[in-house]
Design a protein around this motif. Sequence first.
Motif, PDB file in Angstrom:
ATOM      1  N   THR A 150       0.832  -1.210   0.000  1.00 34.29           N
ATOM      2  CA  THR A 150       0.000   0.000   0.000  1.00 34.29           C
ATOM      3  C   THR A 150       0.866   1.259   0.000  1.00 34.29           C
ATOM      4  OG1 THR A 150      -1.754  -1.154   1.220  1.00 34.29           O
ATOM      5  CG2 THR A 150      -1.811   1.258   1.226  1.00 34.29           C
ATOM      6  N   VAL A 151       1.908   1.248   0.822  1.00 29.25           N
ATOM      7  CA  VAL A 151       2.825   2.388   0.875  1.00 29.25           C
ATOM      8  C   VAL A 151       3.543   2.553  -0.464  1.00 29.25           C
ATOM      9  CG1 VAL A 151       4.840   3.365   2.036  1.00 29.25           C
ATOM     10  CG2 VAL A 151       3.123   2.113   3.355  1.00 29.25           C
ATOM     11  N   ALA A 152       3.929   1.425  -1.063  1.00 30.51           N
ATOM     12  CA  ALA A 152       4.625   1.469  -2.351  1.00 30.51           C
ATOM     13  C   ALA A 152       3.750   2.103  -3.433  1.00 30.51           C
ATOM     14  CB  ALA A 152       5.041   0.061  -2.764  1.00 30.51           C
ATOM     15  N   VAL A 153       2.472   1.785  -3.441  1.00 29.91           N
ATOM     16  CA  VAL A 153       1.552   2.355  -4.421  1.00 29.91           C
ATOM     17  C   VAL A 153       1.429   3.863  -4.223  1.00 29.91           C
ATOM     18  CG1 VAL A 153      -0.883   2.471  -5.092  1.00 29.91           C
ATOM     19  CG2 VAL A 153       0.238   0.251  -4.844  1.00 29.91           C
ATOM     20  N   ILE A 154       1.293   4.284  -2.985  1.00 26.92           N
ATOM     21  CA  ILE A 154       1.186   5.724  -2.703  1.00 26.92           C
ATOM     22  C   ILE A 154       2.459   6.445  -3.128  1.00 26.92           C
ATOM     23  CG2 ILE A 154       0.964   7.449  -0.873  1.00 26.92           C
ATOM     24  CD1 ILE A 154      -0.795   5.407   0.634  1.00 26.92           C
ATOM     25  N   LEU A 155       3.605   5.859  -2.838  1.00 29.50           N
ATOM     26  CA  LEU A 155       4.875   6.470  -3.230  1.00 29.50           C
ATOM     27  C   LEU A 155       4.997   6.558  -4.752  1.00 29.50           C
ATOM     28  CD1 LEU A 155       7.438   4.868  -0.736  1.00 29.50           C
ATOM     29  CD2 LEU A 155       6.660   7.245  -0.808  1.00 29.50           C
ATOM     30  N   ALA A 156       4.522   5.528  -5.453  1.00 30.91           N
ATOM     31  CA  ALA A 156       4.591   5.530  -6.918  1.00 30.91           C
ATOM     32  C   ALA A 156       3.744   6.655  -7.503  1.00 30.91           C
ATOM     33  CB  ALA A 156       4.136   4.181  -7.460  1.00 30.91           C
ATOM     34  N   ILE A 157       2.539   6.817  -6.977  1.00 28.94           N
ATOM     35  CA  ILE A 157       1.668   7.900  -7.438  1.00 28.94           C
ATOM     36  C   ILE A 157       2.298   9.251  -7.129  1.00 28.94           C
ATOM     37  CG2 ILE A 157      -0.585   8.994  -7.137  1.00 28.94           C
ATOM     38  CD1 ILE A 157      -1.719   6.188  -6.552  1.00 28.94           C
ATOM     39  N   TYR A 173     -10.784   9.962  -8.624  1.00 27.26           N
ATOM     40  CA  TYR A 173      -9.758   9.473  -9.551  1.00 27.26           C
ATOM     41  C   TYR A 173      -8.607   8.801  -8.811  1.00 27.26           C
ATOM     42  CZ  TYR A 173      -5.431   9.696 -12.183  1.00 27.26           C
ATOM     43  OH  TYR A 173      -4.218   9.377 -12.723  1.00 27.26           O
ATOM     44  N   LEU A 174      -8.067   9.475  -7.789  1.00 30.60           N
ATOM     45  CA  LEU A 174      -6.929   8.925  -7.058  1.00 30.60           C
ATOM     46  C   LEU A 174      -7.310   7.659  -6.303  1.00 30.60           C
ATOM     47  CD1 LEU A 174      -5.350  12.251  -5.726  1.00 30.60           C
ATOM     48  CD2 LEU A 174      -4.379  10.699  -7.436  1.00 30.60           C
ATOM     49  N   LEU A 234      -5.532  11.144 -18.281  1.00 28.72           N
ATOM     50  CA  LEU A 234      -5.688  10.458 -16.995  1.00 28.72           C
ATOM     51  C   LEU A 234      -6.875   9.503 -17.001  1.00 28.72           C
ATOM     52  CD1 LEU A 234      -4.917  13.312 -14.425  1.00 28.72           C
ATOM     53  CD2 LEU A 234      -3.437  11.423 -15.119  1.00 28.72           C
ATOM     54  N   LEU A 235      -7.973   9.894 -17.628  1.00 34.99           N
ATOM     55  CA  LEU A 235      -9.159   9.046 -17.633  1.00 34.99           C
ATOM     56  C   LEU A 235      -8.988   7.840 -18.547  1.00 34.99           C
ATOM     57  CD1 LEU A 235     -11.924  11.806 -17.580  1.00 34.99           C
ATOM     58  CD2 LEU A 235     -11.116  10.384 -15.681  1.00 34.99           C
ATOM     59  N   VAL A 236      -8.306   8.018 -19.680  1.00 35.85           N
ATOM     60  CA  VAL A 236      -8.018   6.878 -20.551  1.00 35.85           C
ATOM     61  C   VAL A 236      -7.041   5.924 -19.862  1.00 35.85           C
ATOM     62  CG1 VAL A 236      -6.919   6.180 -22.715  1.00 35.85           C
ATOM     63  CG2 VAL A 236      -8.520   8.087 -22.701  1.00 35.85           C
ATOM     64  N   GLU A 237      -6.033   6.485 -19.206  1.00 37.03           N
ATOM     65  CA  GLU A 237      -5.084   5.644 -18.475  1.00 37.03           C
ATOM     66  C   GLU A 237      -5.790   4.866 -17.368  1.00 37.03           C
ATOM     67  OE1 GLU A 237      -0.780   6.299 -16.296  1.00 37.03           O
ATOM     68  OE2 GLU A 237      -2.490   7.500 -15.651  1.00 37.03           O
ATOM     69  N   LEU A 238      -6.658   5.537 -16.624  1.00 36.51           N
ATOM     70  CA  LEU A 238      -7.412   4.860 -15.575  1.00 36.51           C
ATOM     71  C   LEU A 238      -8.259   3.735 -16.156  1.00 36.51           C
ATOM     72  CD1 LEU A 238      -8.267   4.746 -12.594  1.00 36.51           C
ATOM     73  CD2 LEU A 238     -10.039   6.451 -13.125  1.00 36.51           C
ATOM     74  N   LEU A 245      -7.291  17.826 -14.899  1.00 35.96           N
ATOM     75  CA  LEU A 245      -8.454  17.002 -14.587  1.00 35.96           C
ATOM     76  C   LEU A 245      -9.394  17.733 -13.634  1.00 35.96           C
ATOM     77  CD1 LEU A 245      -9.785  14.179 -14.901  1.00 35.96           C
ATOM     78  CD2 LEU A 245      -8.531  13.484 -12.844  1.00 35.96           C
ATOM     79  N   ALA A 246      -8.825  18.394 -12.622  1.00 34.76           N
ATOM     80  CA  ALA A 246      -9.651  19.146 -11.675  1.00 34.76           C
ATOM     81  C   ALA A 246     -10.394  20.276 -12.390  1.00 34.76           C
ATOM     82  CB  ALA A 246      -8.776  19.705 -10.556  1.00 34.76           C
ATOM     83  N   ASP A 247      -9.689  21.003 -13.264  1.00 36.82           N
ATOM     84  CA  ASP A 247     -10.335  22.083 -14.019  1.00 36.82           C
ATOM     85  C   ASP A 247     -11.411  21.531 -14.948  1.00 36.82           C
ATOM     86  OD1 ASP A 247      -8.802  24.035 -12.832  1.00 36.82           O
ATOM     87  OD2 ASP A 247      -7.269  24.047 -14.401  1.00 36.82           O
ATOM     88  N   PHE A 248     -11.144  20.371 -15.530  1.00 33.38           N
ATOM     89  CA  PHE A 248     -12.119  19.735 -16.426  1.00 33.38           C
ATOM     90  C   PHE A 248     -13.402  19.400 -15.661  1.00 33.38           C
ATOM     91  CE2 PHE A 248     -13.957  15.837 -18.198  1.00 33.38           C
ATOM     92  CZ  PHE A 248     -14.131  16.181 -19.534  1.00 33.38           C
ATOM     93  N   PHE A 249     -13.263  18.787 -14.486  1.00 32.43           N
ATOM     94  CA  PHE A 249     -14.437  18.444 -13.681  1.00 32.43           C
ATOM     95  C   PHE A 249     -15.189  19.700 -13.240  1.00 32.43           C
ATOM     96  CE2 PHE A 249     -12.424  14.204 -12.625  1.00 32.43           C
ATOM     97  CZ  PHE A 249     -13.411  13.456 -13.252  1.00 32.43           C
TER      98      PHE A 249
END
Length: 265
Positions: free
Chosen positions: A69-76, A128-129, A246-250, A91-95
């Motif tokens: 879990t920590v590794a995932v957070i660090l990667a992001i 998203y996150l 970001l949305l396509v990647e997700l 993305l925030a501005d888009f929403f």
Amino acid sequence: MQTSIDQTKWYDRIWASLIFFTRLPFWRLHQPQKECYQSVVEHWPLVGWLTGGVMAATLYFSSMVLPYTVAVILAIAARLLLTGALHEDGLADFFDGFGGGDNDRQRILDIMKDSHIGTYGVLGLILYLALLAGALLSLEPKNATLVILAADPFAKMVASQLILMMPYARKEEEAKAKTVYRKFGATTGISLAIQGLLPMGTFIWLTGIAWETVIFLPCLVMYFLYLLMWRKIHGYTGDCCGAAFLLVELAVYLVVCVQYHLLTI
């Protein structure tokens, strides 16, 4: 005398992309001509090799010594630091714009240009996150590493098609970055395809995952985003490009999660 983009060196255009899409001090080593920044999207997936590589390496090696879990957070966090949260800001501005602007084109554009973040932007980023972290946590470290390496360049390749599909929604002088991306031709399109599909093809070959869904469904997400942008603002902005990436990647991550989940049932 003004220099045309076609007269600039190919490595200058790549250098401009690295400067534009990351916060690494490439500009200290070399500053390309201003015209090069109009073509940064043409090497966006190539920059994804770097940003995806840093994110994947952080995840893989930190998972050896830290809880996953920590590794995932660090990667992001590593990619956020590397890019300066450039795409997440979009993305925030888009929403905010598409969520709070109703069907008023100018209001949507004004909201997206506003530097303040609103309720839709906050909630959109949280969702998203959460989905991104959840998707990566559902995969084994090795598989998560491989899909990151593939998804980042692939999603940037797909999102870059917005430039061909629609006109820029603002005037050039109104652009946030004071740059309007140029439309590209067939040769650049082939280059983009190589940049984005080579990592994805390698991922599919190594994992044996069903290529139809991992390619088709994220592209379908892109198509619906295109329809939304065209209906609401009749064009794209830099924020739209970042949000689409970001949305396509997700979507890639979620499709891969579904496939691995079905294999384990």
